[in-house]
Motif scaffolding. Sequence first.
Motif: not given
Length: 287
Positions: A58-61, A109-114, A144-145
Amino acid sequence: MFISPMLLESKIEPFSSVEHIYELKLDGHRAIMSSYNNNYEIYTRYGNPVSNRYPELREFVPKRSIVLDGEMIVTDSTTGLPKPNFEKLIARFQTTKEGKIHFLMKEQPVTFVAFDILYLDGKNLMNLPLSERKQILEKELDNTEHIVKMQYIEEYGEALFEAVKEQGLEGICIKAKNSKYFPNIRSSNWLKVLNYSFLDVWIIGYRVDKFGLIAAIKGESSLKNIGIIEHGSINIRREFYNKVRSYTQEEKNNFVYIQPYVKARVKFLNWTSKGYMRIPVLIEIVK
């Protein structure tokens, strides 16, 4: 804002072309990330909202209005080279209790890869060619992280697939540079080539109510069950059932066990942590 994602057709072999880009196919789940009109949400490919399961994102969106297509992964480095771990990702996905979620977001932790951008500041970008959307994504999204951009290469698809096989990764995606984005369409402009493993197994039984074959290999002292095969062409299924019609059969707990066993060849993605084949496909009844 949910956009039903564009889908990929399957291809058996990779190829190299200056008209395409090549990305890793990551072993996770498809996700649409939407920060639109001050409403933030992550959706599965089927439109189910799941942002509450991944609070570390959320904080990285991005604070601006944006809709991204990508893959949600959990990276595992316990086996050496860091790579996506599907089982750990599914553990995160299936966790809904808040306390357990906050524990796992630190441990796994998850990572969203766009890999694509569909809307920016209210403007629909889906009619632009992929090459232009990639340029916009590169410019507008900072790594970001927990949110990063998918890296890609041009032209050298076969070389990338060889590297994927060496590292034991899931496969590659092949996308036409001039392709527009068509929601919920499976297009030959977007292809996937999976890194299957192949194995000869013994079929020792089959499920009664729906297609499923019990696969086994020789263990130290007996046959070892390595999973249920649930995929295969209609013709090869028919070949199997015709072959065992005259075999000795014993039904137990919704399965029919056969004698003698049937030797078969399968392909599958990888081994699970419990020693089962993941997504095995029946490809041949060995004569």
